[in-house]
Structures are given as structure tokens and as C-alpha cells.
Motif scaffolding. Sequence first.
Motif, PDB file in Angstrom:
ATOM      1  N   ILE A  54       0.818  -1.229   0.017  1.00 43.56           N
ATOM      2  CA  ILE A  54      -0.070   0.064   0.020  1.00 43.56           C
ATOM      3  C   ILE A  54       1.027   1.088  -0.013  1.00 43.56           C
ATOM      4  N   THR A  55       0.582   2.287  -0.835  1.00 42.98           N
ATOM      5  CA  THR A  55       1.456   3.449  -0.955  1.00 42.98           C
ATOM      6  C   THR A  55       0.720   4.570  -0.422  1.00 42.98           C
ATOM      7  N   HIS A  56      -0.720   4.618  -0.801  1.00 43.68           N
ATOM      8  CA  HIS A  56      -1.458   5.854  -0.089  1.00 43.68           C
ATOM      9  C   HIS A  56      -2.870   5.329   0.591  1.00 43.68           C
ATOM     10  N   LEU A  57      -3.226   6.115   1.531  1.00 38.15           N
ATOM     11  CA  LEU A  57      -4.553   6.137   1.944  1.00 38.15           C
ATOM     12  C   LEU A  57      -5.557   6.926   1.280  1.00 38.15           C
ATOM     13  N   LEU A  58      -6.704   6.511   0.986  1.00 41.69           N
ATOM     14  CA  LEU A  58      -7.750   7.240   0.142  1.00 41.69           C
ATOM     15  C   LEU A  58      -8.690   8.052   1.102  1.00 41.69           C
ATOM     16  N   THR A  59      -9.111   9.201   0.965  1.00 44.24           N
ATOM     17  CA  THR A  59      -9.955   9.865   1.754  1.00 44.24           C
ATOM     18  C   THR A  59     -11.232  10.002   0.922  1.00 44.24           C
ATOM     19  N   ASP A  60     -12.556  10.321   1.460  1.00 46.68           N
ATOM     20  CA  ASP A  60     -13.646  10.363   0.830  1.00 46.68           C
ATOM     21  C   ASP A  60     -13.515  11.744  -0.205  1.00 46.68           C
ATOM     22  N   GLY A 104     -11.956  14.429   5.287  1.00 45.89           N
ATOM     23  CA  GLY A 104     -11.841  14.218   7.145  1.00 45.89           C
ATOM     24  C   GLY A 104     -12.414  12.643   7.057  1.00 45.89           C
ATOM     25  N   ARG A 105     -12.733  12.092   6.076  1.00 44.41           N
ATOM     26  CA  ARG A 105     -13.349  10.595   6.180  1.00 44.41           C
ATOM     27  C   ARG A 105     -12.695   9.652   5.340  1.00 44.41           C
ATOM     28  N   ILE A 106     -12.276   8.444   6.009  1.00 37.16           N
ATOM     29  CA  ILE A 106     -11.506   7.710   5.107  1.00 37.16           C
ATOM     30  C   ILE A 106     -12.135   7.014   4.138  1.00 37.16           C
ATOM     31  N   ALA A 107     -11.609   6.471   2.971  1.00 35.89           N
ATOM     32  CA  ALA A 107     -12.331   5.792   2.138  1.00 35.89           C
ATOM     33  C   ALA A 107     -11.689   4.346   1.517  1.00 35.89           C
ATOM     34  N   GLY A 108     -10.388   4.171   2.077  1.00 37.77           N
ATOM     35  CA  GLY A 108      -9.796   3.103   1.309  1.00 37.77           C
ATOM     36  C   GLY A 108      -8.265   3.097   1.303  1.00 37.77           C
ATOM     37  N   ALA A 109      -7.479   2.418   0.380  1.00 36.82           N
ATOM     38  CA  ALA A 109      -6.197   2.699   0.152  1.00 36.82           C
ATOM     39  C   ALA A 109      -5.875   2.330  -1.217  1.00 36.82           C
ATOM     40  N   ILE A 110      -4.741   2.513  -1.549  1.00 41.54           N
ATOM     41  CA  ILE A 110      -4.277   2.234  -3.039  1.00 41.54           C
ATOM     42  C   ILE A 110      -2.760   1.590  -2.833  1.00 41.54           C
ATOM     43  N   GLY A 111      -2.236   0.805  -3.708  1.00 41.87           N
ATOM     44  CA  GLY A 111      -1.072   0.102  -3.748  1.00 41.87           C
ATOM     45  C   GLY A 111      -0.938  -0.499  -5.239  1.00 41.87           C
ATOM     46  N   PHE A 112       0.305  -1.278  -5.230  1.00 38.37           N
ATOM     47  CA  PHE A 112       0.418  -2.108  -6.426  1.00 38.37           C
ATOM     48  C   PHE A 112       0.970  -3.494  -5.918  1.00 38.37           C
ATOM     49  N   GLY A 113       0.894  -4.142  -7.098  1.00 42.13           N
ATOM     50  CA  GLY A 113       1.306  -5.701  -6.832  1.00 42.13           C
ATOM     51  C   GLY A 113       2.831  -5.905  -6.887  1.00 42.13           C
ATOM     52  N   VAL A 114       3.518  -6.522  -5.631  1.00 35.22           N
ATOM     53  CA  VAL A 114       4.903  -6.464  -5.761  1.00 35.22           C
ATOM     54  C   VAL A 114       5.335  -7.633  -6.811  1.00 35.22           C
ATOM     55  N   MET A 164      -0.303   7.657   7.024  1.00 35.54           N
ATOM     56  CA  MET A 164      -1.206   8.627   7.561  1.00 35.54           C
ATOM     57  C   MET A 164      -0.923  10.053   7.686  1.00 35.54           C
ATOM     58  N   ILE A 165       0.276  10.553   7.659  1.00 30.90           N
ATOM     59  CA  ILE A 165       0.710  11.997   7.589  1.00 30.90           C
ATOM     60  C   ILE A 165       0.016  12.539   6.407  1.00 30.90           C
ATOM     61  N   PRO A 166       0.554  12.190   5.136  1.00 28.99           N
ATOM     62  CA  PRO A 166       0.047  12.747   4.101  1.00 28.99           C
ATOM     63  C   PRO A 166      -1.432  13.072   3.957  1.00 28.99           C
ATOM     64  N   ILE A 167      -2.372  12.267   4.786  1.00 29.48           N
ATOM     65  CA  ILE A 167      -3.845  12.737   4.625  1.00 29.48           C
ATOM     66  C   ILE A 167      -4.443  13.656   5.612  1.00 29.48           C
ATOM     67  N   GLY A 168      -3.028  14.262   6.475  1.00 29.98           N
ATOM     68  CA  GLY A 168      -3.605  14.922   7.565  1.00 29.98           C
ATOM     69  C   GLY A 168      -3.829  14.491   8.936  1.00 29.98           C
ATOM     70  N   THR A 169      -3.856  13.173   9.319  1.00 30.29           N
ATOM     71  CA  THR A 169      -3.971  12.493  10.451  1.00 30.29           C
ATOM     72  C   THR A 169      -3.171  13.111  11.475  1.00 30.29           C
ATOM     73  N   GLU A 170      -3.569  13.619  12.574  1.00 28.08           N
ATOM     74  CA  GLU A 170      -2.777  14.171  13.624  1.00 28.08           C
ATOM     75  C   GLU A 170      -1.904  12.920  14.204  1.00 28.08           C
ATOM     76  N   VAL A 174     -18.964   4.606   0.751  1.00 28.85           N
ATOM     77  CA  VAL A 174     -17.750   5.859   1.026  1.00 28.85           C
ATOM     78  C   VAL A 174     -17.780   5.947  -0.734  1.00 28.85           C
ATOM     79  N   ASN A 175     -17.147   7.325  -1.001  1.00 29.65           N
ATOM     80  CA  ASN A 175     -16.828   7.857  -2.399  1.00 29.65           C
ATOM     81  C   ASN A 175     -15.559   7.808  -2.669  1.00 29.65           C
ATOM     82  N   LEU A 176     -15.343   7.294  -3.880  1.00 27.77           N
ATOM     83  CA  LEU A 176     -13.906   7.478  -4.408  1.00 27.77           C
ATOM     84  C   LEU A 176     -13.995   8.394  -5.752  1.00 27.77           C
ATOM     85  N   SER A 177     -12.834   9.142  -5.917  1.00 21.31           N
ATOM     86  CA  SER A 177     -13.153   9.741  -7.269  1.00 21.31           C
ATOM     87  C   SER A 177     -11.979   9.057  -8.309  1.00 21.31           C
ATOM     88  N   ASP A 178     -12.557   9.010  -9.599  1.00 24.75           N
ATOM     89  CA  ASP A 178     -11.774   8.440 -10.465  1.00 24.75           C
ATOM     90  C   ASP A 178     -10.514   9.228 -10.984  1.00 24.75           C
TER      91      ASP A 178
END
Lengths: 151, 619
Positions: B159-165, B170-180, B230-236, B453-457
Motif C-alpha cells: 500500500i502506498t497511499h490512503l484514500l479519503t472520501d 476528513g473521512r477515510i475511504a480506502g487505500a491504494i497500492g501495487f502488486g509486488v 497517515m501523515i500525508p492525508i492530514g492525520t494528527e 464511501v466515495n472515491l473519485s476516478d
Amino acid sequence: MPTYVNPQTCNACAGEHEGPLCVYICPNDLMTLDTEQNKGFNQEPELCSECYACVKLCPQDAIFVRGYSDFVPLGASVQPKRIDGGLTWTVKFRDGRELQFTYPSRSTPVGSSDPYKDFTEDKEKDLAGQGLAGESKWLGVDVLPTLQGNK
Amino acid sequence: MALPTIETVESDILVIGGGMSGCGAAFESKYWGEDLKVVIVEKAVIERSGATGEGLSAINCYMGQRYGWNTPEDFVQYVVNDMMGLAREDLVYDVGRHVDSSVHLLEEWGLPIWKKDNGEYERIGRWQIPIHGESLKPVTAEPARKAVGKENIYERIAITHLLTDAKDPGRIAGAIGFGVRENKIWVFKSKAVIITSGGASNVFRPRSVNEGIGRTWYSVFATGSAYGLMIPIGTEMTQMEHRFVPTRFKDGYGPVGMWFQYFHAHVENALGEDYTVTRDSELKKYEPYGSAVPTPTPLRNHQMFLDIRDGKGPMYMRTDLAMQELAGGDPKKMDKVREEAWEDFLDMTIAQAMTWASQNIAPEDTPSEVVLAEPYIMGSHSGEAGAWVSGPEDLSPPEYFWGYNKMTTIRGLFAAGDGVGAAPHKFSSGSFTEGRLAAKSAVRFVRDNPEQVNLSDAQIKDLSNAIWAPMDTFEKYKGVSTSDDVNPHYITPKQALVRLQKIMDEYAGGTSSWYTVNGPTLERGIALIEMLREDLAHQGAKNRHELLRSWEVVHRTWTGEAHLRHLLHRKETRWPGYYYRSDYPDLDDNNWRVFVNSTFDSSSNKWSLTTKPYKHIVT
Ligand SMILES: Cc1cc2nc3c(=O)[nH]c(=O)nc-3n(C[C@H](O)[C@H](O)[C@H](O)COP(=O)(O)OP(=O)(O)OC[C@H]3O[C@@H](n4cnc5c(N)ncnc54)[C@H](O)[C@@H]3O)c2cc1C
Ligand code: SF4
Ligand code: SF4
């Protein structure tokens, strides 16, 4: 302490349905198949943590460890052999001394765990409470401690 | 190179990382949320992944409530002292009151725990019990795998990034990454996410060079992902200035706990002096913690540090004296002690056994060098860096409670293990327990918030491009140079890692700067790491293995930057022996017995730092 593979004994895990087992298990994506020789190969020895996961799993006992060149003098070896419910280790010193140790590692047959056996928590009613699944059986004391009045 | 295909997996609860806390989370969530879809995503294979993969020789967090050994209150007292006054008492208490049930379950599933003749667990120290722990991780993973079902475990996906709604950042919606192991981008869409992806090693330049840089003390697989996600999406975040500098057997990094506590060995300098005796008066400078029993770990380090700085090394653990004393001249007893001594490492840090054998060290005859290692940033062991999370309803004051136990400041995003800050001394058993606590709470959250939750293309497309960029960059520019490794358009992931380590070592108080920093040094380090962060967008990766490394260094760099910024904010020396601020050399309880928190805002590219009050709950 990077791993190395004996080309004479590695058979690329012929017949194993997970494929080459060292490649399957390495937590750091280090073991791979050398495309020319079709043998197990550590592609980044300086990030090998000598966790021995691959060594312990290799069905051919083909993987060994040569201590890190920056601080481990040549000549020693530490090699495990899996036995029923544990491991036997052979430790060879640089000066030729040898020690052998056998330790248990698991007290139940692999695959025998039964996740929620005899758990009695009510999945709806107890969801709002502080107790975890199975705690009425496994915590070891009757009441989960709390600190009422400390808020 | 064509962008790989994108695959989407939907779930109610997504667990990122299948280490100790991830396995606990998976196990617990399927009990309460039988009907929910729970998915684990893991960059390796859960049977051997994470900091416990090699095995452990002890469970370091166990109360023994059933034997009357300790209460959770005792645990809080101990932890707060060891951390020199700073730990979230609600979170520590919460782990303490539940952890025994986890240990008993691990035993039931097959973990062999050492027993006394009367059937009670054997003890090493007050909180530690010895185990035959070579298979601790497979024993933990098995019920987790069974609970969620093997079809819900996605391994070899980083996993490389978390995805927010898309409608609510301010709401989590998932995560994204790549196949090793295959060219694929994976999108995980989920109503709740539990982040359990571990602490950070190799952020600081390690003492070893060349081949030995993989022989870090904390697992080299621990790449700071919990923080870097967590840091890049603004998590305290909280207490990111904290670090753990372990005293370890030199080069092999064998832990010393068993030697101090079970074998009762001591360390001597080259003059035969014991620094805990000769440096006793040094402790007075750091009251009230200096007179706490036991002496807090950083202060013990501090005493040893002074000896090393004064040129009194090498420091030797007198394994020989300790083992001979225990055996008392009886060869049979010596066989047992020898067997236990080697098991400590063969179960947990095999490199140390190899180091001994290669240097002809039989511990019953020859003392063995110990040293202070490079710093590690983590939240489960003796470190307390991580997310600022809500505590449990029945314990936490309003400042520490916002609805769901272990939820971060991002709605629906939960953390556990190394990912949770201000809650140290959890170790393997406590991390597993905290994963369970987070999971139960995540089930409640999903029940209360069943909406999709909503993800944007557009967001997915941008991130997919960014994830794959190092591969594209390499392909695009490789013809510019006859060498793959020297190219004006990119740096390799390894070069990026070395740059990070150099910055941290020299500007954030690593071993070469004697763990010492001041304001201007930290500011300079921040300026350099900001440039590194920009350069990380210009990495070149030859293959997927290098792509994995390029995202690992991104996560490590976020961790390092947070560490620098927090160090700058805390104007005191809270943990001598871990680090020193030469411009604020004293511990200042009046002004700084507070938590340092930070958030990063991606739209302005700015960090903000604040403090949070210390609330007494037990002490
Ligand atoms: C040498 C050593 C000795 C120790 N000794 C003891 C001891 O004696 N007793 C004790 O109780 N504890 C001990 N510990 C501590 C214990 O191992 C940790 O506290 C515990 O494993 C932390 O759990 P965790 O779930 O937070 O992290 P981990 O168990 O490290 O799990 C993190 C997981 O996340 C995965 N992951 C990471 N990044 C990503 C990503 N980007 N995408 C997907 N997956 C990812 C990892 O592969 C891993 O599976 C020791 C640790 C070490 C390294
Ligand atoms: S596990 Fe052993 S036999 Fe299989 S590929 Fe690896 S080295 Fe070869
Ligand atoms: S010892 Fe561990 S890290 Fe090294 S190659 Fe084998 S599995 Fe990978």
C-alpha cells in the motif's frame, strides 16, 4: 547476514504448488529465481535480515547464510533443521567447535487452531461493552478492570 | 510503459498490514462483524511478515492478573516512569487490562510458554514471560487467516497511499497500492480502515556498513509505512520526536533484556567499572524520574553514553560471570543455562548467534560487547511515535475521547501497534491486543455508519500515475547515461535511502552526531529533507522490486521529516540517552510534560505543531 543458495541441491521447488518456497515466504522480497540458472537467488543481500524464514522452509535444505562481510569473520555457520513441533540447530564456530540445540516451537499440530471455540460473548449486546471476544473465558480474572470515576 | 491494470476490492473493514496488530484486528473483527467483509492487505506473507516474523524469545507484555502479579494500574505506573513522564495513561491501561486474554489465546493456539513446576508461567522480569517463540508469527497468523477466509487476504501488495472520501477529506475511504509480483494497481474501497503497517527502521544511518545494513535491530521490513501513510492525508500524529535507542550486543543486535533480567548479567567498561554504580549521581539531574525504580531505560542509556563518550569503551556484558554464577560449578546446570542463552537468539535474532560463533565467543567463557545503536522510530516497543487516537469510553477524559476507541482524527481510520502514539510497551502481545481493540471499535463504527464511501476516478488516476512513475522515469531516461545508477534525471531508491539516512544521522542526532541536536541543526535538516521529499518524485526503478523500495523510502522520509519537526518543537531534553538538545539541555516538567502533536496539510504543503495536555488517570 545474507543467504546464499547451493546450486547443486536447489531444484527450484519442483512440484511445490506455492512455487519456489523461498520466493513465496521472504518478508523482504529478496529471494527470487535467477532467470539463467533457474535457481533460488538473493537479489539484495544487503537488505537481508537473516530472519531465516527461507532457510527454514526450503524443502531441499539448499539455503545457507554467510555472515555479513562487514563484521562477521569467515568460517562459522548456524543451520536449522525442522523436526516435528520444533527445530534442531547446529552452530559451528570459526575454530571448529560445534554445538547442537533442539527447541520446541509449537505445541499443537499446524492448522489445528479453532478461532472462536467456546466463545460466549453476545455479538450484538456486548458490542457496545469493553470486553473482547472470548474474554469471559480467556482473561483469567472474572471482571474486566476499569477505573470508574477517574474521568 | 503502459500503465498496469487497476483492480478494485470493496470491503467493510480493511486491515493494512498483517503483522501482530493486523492479525489481532482481523481475528477480532470477524467475531463481532460476522456478516461484514473484512480484508487484509499485506506486502509480504502473513505467516512470516513484520517485526515478529523471525520469532521472539519472550512475550514482553503480560500482567499475570490471574496470578495476582500485576494490575493494569501497576503497568501504567511502570510505563509512565520508563517514558520519563509521558504516555497516554488511558491507552496504556486499556492494553494492560486486556493483554492477558491475548496471551492465553496464543498459548491455546500453540505457542509454547515456559512453565514453572507449579504450572504457572515462568517469568523473566515483572512483565516478561519466556517462550519457545520461533513460530510465534505463524501461530498468530493461522487463526487470523481462518477467521477472514483466505480469499480475503491479499498478499504481496504494497500500500502506498490512503484514500479519503471524495466528498469529505476528513473521512477515510480506502487505500491504494501495487502488486509486488504482478503489474497491477490495487484499489481498496472500505468503510473503515485499520492501519497496522508497523514502525520504522533504517531511517537513521545504521552503524553497520555495506552488507550489514539489513541487520538493523528493529525489523528491516519496518519501513515507517504506518506514519508515511497517515501523515500525508492530514492525520494528527503525536510524540513523533520520540525515538528508541536500544542497547544491544554489538553488530549482531542481540537484545539484552534476558541477559539483564533473567541471567542477572551486568555491563562493565574497559576499566572494569559498572556505569550504574559510577554514574549513580547523574540520575539526580533528572528527578523525579531519576529515582524511579527501575531506572528508566533512557537514563540507563545516558549513564552508558557518558562512559562511551569519555573513551571508556568497549563496554562488555559479563555473560561469563552471570552464567558461571547461575551454574554454580554444576556442569548439568551449565548445560541448561547454555541452552537457554543460545535459544534467546536462535528464536529471535539469529544473526547474534552467528556473530558469536564467527568470533569464537562462548558466552560462558567470554564477555560480549554491547553498544548503543542508531535511533528507531516506532510505537509498540520502547518507542511512542504514532497517531493521536481516541481512548476507550470508560477511561478517557474528553480531551482524549472522540467516539471510537483507537480511531485517529480521520473518521473511520483506526490504528494499532506501532501506528498508535503515546502508548508504548505493548510489544507483540500488546500490539495484537490493540489490533483487537481497534477492530471491535471499527465494527461499531461500520454499524453506525453503514453508508457507502466515495472515491473519485480522477484521484485514483493521479495516484496510479504517481505510483508507477519511478518505473516510467527509468524507462524514459535510461538512455541518457551509460550507467543505470548515475543519471541526471533520477535517483535510485537506494540512493534516496542513503540520502535520508545521512540527513537524519547528521541533523537529527544519529550516532555520528552523538545523538545531539539544536534548533539551527534541526532547521537545516528540515530544509534538506524538504528537498529530498521533492526529489523522491524523481526516483527511477528498474523493476517492481525497486518500485517497492522507492515507496518504502517515501514512507521512511515522511517519518524522518515528522521526527525532525517534532524534535524542533519540544524545547527540552526529555529523554537523555535517546537524544540531547544542546540548546535546551534540561528536562522541563513544568512546561513540557505535554504531548507534541502535528498535522500536515497537503493543500498548503504546511505542517502545524501543537501541544496537548497531560491528563492523569492512574498516576
Ligand atoms: C528484534 C526484535 C525483538 C523483539 N523482541 C520482542 C520480545 O522479546 N517480546 C515482545 O513481546 N515483542 C518483541 N518485539 C516487538 C514486536 O515484534 C513488535 O512490537 C510487534 O511486532 C509490532 O506489531 P505491529 O503489528 O505494529 O507491526 P508488525 O508486526 O511489524 O507488522 C507490520 C506489518 O505490516 C506490513 N506492511 C508494512 N508496510 C506495508 C505496506 N506499505 N503495505 C502492506 N503491508 C505493509 C508488514 O509486512 C508487516 O506484516 C521485538 C521486535 C524485534 C524486531
Ligand atoms: S526454496 Fe530451496 S529448493 Fe526451492 S527455489 Fe528456494 S532454494 Fe531452491
Ligand atoms: S533470511 Fe529472511 S530476509 Fe533473508 S532472504 Fe531469507 S527470508 Fe529473506
